[in-house]
Enzyme design. Structure first.
Site, PDB file in Angstrom:
ATOM      1  CG  ASP A 288      71.822  66.106   2.534  1.00  0.00           C
ATOM      2  OD1 ASP A 288      71.797  66.525   3.701  1.00  0.00           O
ATOM      3  OD2 ASP A 288      71.573  66.815   1.546  1.00  0.00           O
ATOM      4  CG  ASP A 515      74.457  67.045  -0.842  1.00  0.00           C
ATOM      5  OD1 ASP A 515      74.925  67.219   0.289  1.00  0.00           O
ATOM      6  OD2 ASP A 515      73.239  67.113  -1.096  1.00  0.00           O
TER       7      ASP A 515
END
Length: 744
Positions: A288, A515
């Site tokens: 990410d 996430d």
């Protein structure tokens, strides 16, 4: 303000979790002492004791030393990890003594007044008394839909706040909370997947099945030949002691524990020991952008006066502590000036927040393409995106709505991400090692591509906007592209699943609630420094450092463990292979089993125990072989087969039993030293010294056999000496020509 006093806190029940991430010292001691193979060795020792030949019980001392080392290393590693976990504990804001303070989750008490914000994992059961939030209860229920909660609603521990903020009163803590009750109701925790553990379990099952029938066969054969009790027991025990690779499992657990301790020194908290193994097998790293290749800190680069004026009031109504709001609040002087009817917090699903005014109209702030504008941004702002800047837009509508409609653009804010150090070198290393890197972000794909290039990501990287990807081509897009923008939490999870379906071992890093689904699904997951409590709670590894290069250290530590265990495991199994095969042959064809327990103890210490300890902890950066088990068994079969053939030949050629036993002992040492040399390739000064020390120890072992084990020695004439030299050279030659790289 509602709050508890210090006296009330002192007398209240604390939120002590019943879920322990590591074994206790007591559990470590118990698991190292009370093992199947320790029990088998004790049974063998008991039989040997009845013969009064106590020197043959020396193997118990070796086992005791190995067990003590294992306990020491595991306890030491546990203590290091626990100390580090104290630094990584999540902090929560509570009201005490008429002020707001931060405490660890385990310091929260029953009746506490607790503030929850975007990104928090709810640490206790509670009831909302002010504000409203959306929560994700997927960790508890398996359902990924967000649930809206407001004043009077109950919150379950283990759920995650995905938008909004609120004040809650704690209703249950510790063992009484929902997530702890759920854990207690599950009798057995799911083991972390591990090929290494599966391989070791398979080996142990085969050996444990063979032990008893081989023991019976040896006893019956000895009795049928009219041998005495002492002779039968010592010969049988010799074969059975050889079958047991007692140090192998210990070596695996110690290697993993030491690896975790080494990473702890680099401020990397390993929450699952066996995930160290998975590190070495990773071939796709999913990053990410925020918090991984960037520090998570942002700076305001450009903002016009009208936008600054409106945002100064707008942001005052939000308590969100994400990177964007921190950057803007540091840049602006925020003050509440409006009469507000309703507030909608930012969510990763919508990509915007909003405020409805009482007199009418609604402000929206977020990603431009999610605010309902049909035309794109001006060429100037598009060029800023391509350079890696983040663009957020403020817009207004005369309507009181919760989704953008008939919007009028007020203006844009331009922000920049701080790039972490060492990113370029780390990206290049991963590329050179064939580890694919995919950057997955909720931000605009063009902006993410710009940031990635600044960080040193490959120039020919392909970026895609995931909002425009259809169901039909989703899989091909995931496999063919490198950078993914505007990714939803569900899409992140699906992307990981697709990569796994295509045979990839996937590592996922993240720092936010969005996430969590992907972190749970990945083969191994990392929570970044500054990650939300939700991300930390589901991750196998938590970073307490901002150094991007630590990814390299983690990968190397995993490779070191697997590659070195692969090397030394064949040393243990060579002895096991020989003992099983020759025990069966000796029963079927009446050959002499040449070794008694003390001889196997000497052979094991010199050619297995000492070298495996040193070789396991050396640096090893080679890629992990996909044929782990095949390579171990092939190498062990070669080593064990050579020894079987040597002992068989010696049984046939040498008539004198005492000479035969002594020659077999010498050849076993030669074969073992050749195996050590083979698995030590390529040699260096350190390994040459190790081989020299082991060779000297082997000579000492030979003299021990001559002067102490007199029943297993008779003086040798020139023909027998030439036989030893010739066969020893043949053994060395065979090992030299079987030193294929795939075997070591």
């Amino acid at each position: 303000m509602k709050y508890l006093t210090s006296e009330e806190v002192k007398n209240a029940k604390k939120n002590i979790s019943v879920i322990k991430p590591y074994k206790t010292t007591k559990e470590i001691i118990f698991s190292n002492i009370f093992t199947f193979f320790n029990a088998m060795n004790l049974v063998l020792a008991a039989f040997i004791a009845t013969t009064l030949r106590f020197e043959n019980m020396l193997f118990l001392g070796v086992i005791a030393i190995n067990t003590a080392i294992g306990i020491y290393q595991e306890v030491r590693s546990k203590n290091a990890l626990e100390e580090l976990s104290l630094l990584g504990r999540n902090k929560y804001r509570v009201n005490r003594d008429n002020e707001i303070i931060e405490v660890d989750s385990e310091e929260i008490v029953l009746g506490e007044y607790l503030h929850l914000n975007l990104g928090d994992q709810v640490p206790v059961d509670a009831e909302i008394i002010e504000g409203s939030i959306e929560v994700d209860e997927s960790l508890l229920t398996g359902e990924s839909d967000n649930i809206y909660k407001t004043t009077g609603d109950a919150l379950m521990s283990g759920s995650n706040v995905v938008s909004g903020s609120c004040l809650v009163k704690v209703t249950a803590v510790g063992g009484d909370s929902y997530i702890n009750k759920l854990a207690k109701s599950t009798k057995e925790f799911k083991k972390y997947p591990s090929k290494l553990r599966d391989y070791m379990d398979r080996i142990l099952k085969v050996i444990s099945v063979l032990l008893v029938p081989v023991a019976i066969m040896l006893y019956v054969r000895g009795a049928s030949l009219g041998r005495g009790y002492t002779d039968i027991v010592l010969r049988s025990a010799g074969a059975l002691v050889g079958m047991i690779p007692e140090g192998l499992i210990l070596l695996v657990s110690v290697s993993l524990a030491v690896a975790a301790m080494k990473l702890a020194k680099k401020k990397v908290l390993v929450q699952e020991l066996y995930c160290v193994e998975t590190l070495a097998r990773v071939d796709v790293l999913c990053f990410d952008k925020t918090g991984t290749i960037t520090t998570g800190n942002m700076n305001v680069v450009e903002i016009d006066e009208k936008v600054a004026s409106e945002l100064s009031s707008y942001l005052a109504y939000f308590e969100d502590e994400n990177a964007t709001s921190r950057a803007l609040k540091n840049h602006l002087t925020c003050e509440k000036k409006w009469d507000v009817d309703e507030i909608g917090a930012f969510s990763s699903k919508n990509k915007y927040s909003y405020i409805q005014l009482k007199e009418g109209g609604t402000y929206f702030f977020g990603a431009y393409e999610f605010l309902g504008f049909e035309e794109g941004m001006t060429e100037y702002y598009e060029s800023l995106k391509q350079q890696g800047y983040r663009i957020l837009s403020l817009a207004y509508t005369d309507e009181k709505v919760t989704t953008p409609s008939n919007m009028k653009l007020i203006g844009h804010v331009v922000l920049s991400d701080e790039i972490k150090a060492n990113t370029k070198e780390t990206f290049k290393y991963f590329e050179s090692q064939g580890v694919a890197v995919k950057i997955i972000s909720g931000d605009n794909h063009i902006a993410v591509l710009g940031v990635a290039k600044k960080a040193g990501f490959k120039e020919d990287a392909r970026a895609v906007d995931m909002t425009k990807v259809t169901e039909e081509n989703f899989e091909s897009v995931v496999l063919e592209n490198d950078i993914f923008g505007r990714v939803t939490p569900d899409q992140k999870q699906r992307m990981v699943e697709i990569l796994q379906k295509n045979g990839k071992t996937v590592a996922m890093s993240g720092d936010g609630v969005n996430d969590v689904l992907a972190l749970k699904k990945a083969d191994i997951s990392f929570a970044m420094n500054g990650a939300t409590s939700a991300a930390k709670s589901v991750s196998n590894i938590v970073f307490l450092t901002n150094d991007f290069a630590v990814f390299y250290d983690i990968l190397m530590e995993g490779r070191r463990v697997i590659n070195n265990i692969q090397k030394v495991a064949s040393l243990f199994l060579t002895k096991t292979f020989f003992s099983i095969v020759f025990a069966v042959i000796s029963v079927l064809f009446a050959f002499e089993f040449a070794f008694i327990p003390i001889q196997f103890t000497i052979i094991s210490a010199i050619t297995i125990g000492v070298p495996s300890f040193f070789l396991t902890f050396e640096s090893n950066k080679e890629k992990v072989s996909n044929n782990f088990m095949r390579d171990i068994l092939t190498n062990a079969a070669i080593g064990g087969g050579v020894l079987v053939a040597s002992v068989l030949l010696t049984n046939i050629v040498i008539d004198n039993q005492a000479q035969m036993k002594f020659i077999c002992f010498v050849l076993a040492l030669v074969n073992g030293l050749c195996m050590v040399a083979k698995v030590s390739l390529p040699l260096n000064k350190y390994k040459v010294v190790l081989l020299g020390v082991l060779s000297f120890a082997a000579i000492v072992g030979v003299f021990v056999n001559i002067f102490i084990l007199k029943n297993h020695f008779a003086p040798l004439a020139a023909p027998q000496l030439l036989y030893i030299v010739g066969l020893g050279c043949l053994i060395a030659t065979i090992h030299f020509f079987t030193k294929r790289k795939s075997l070591v």
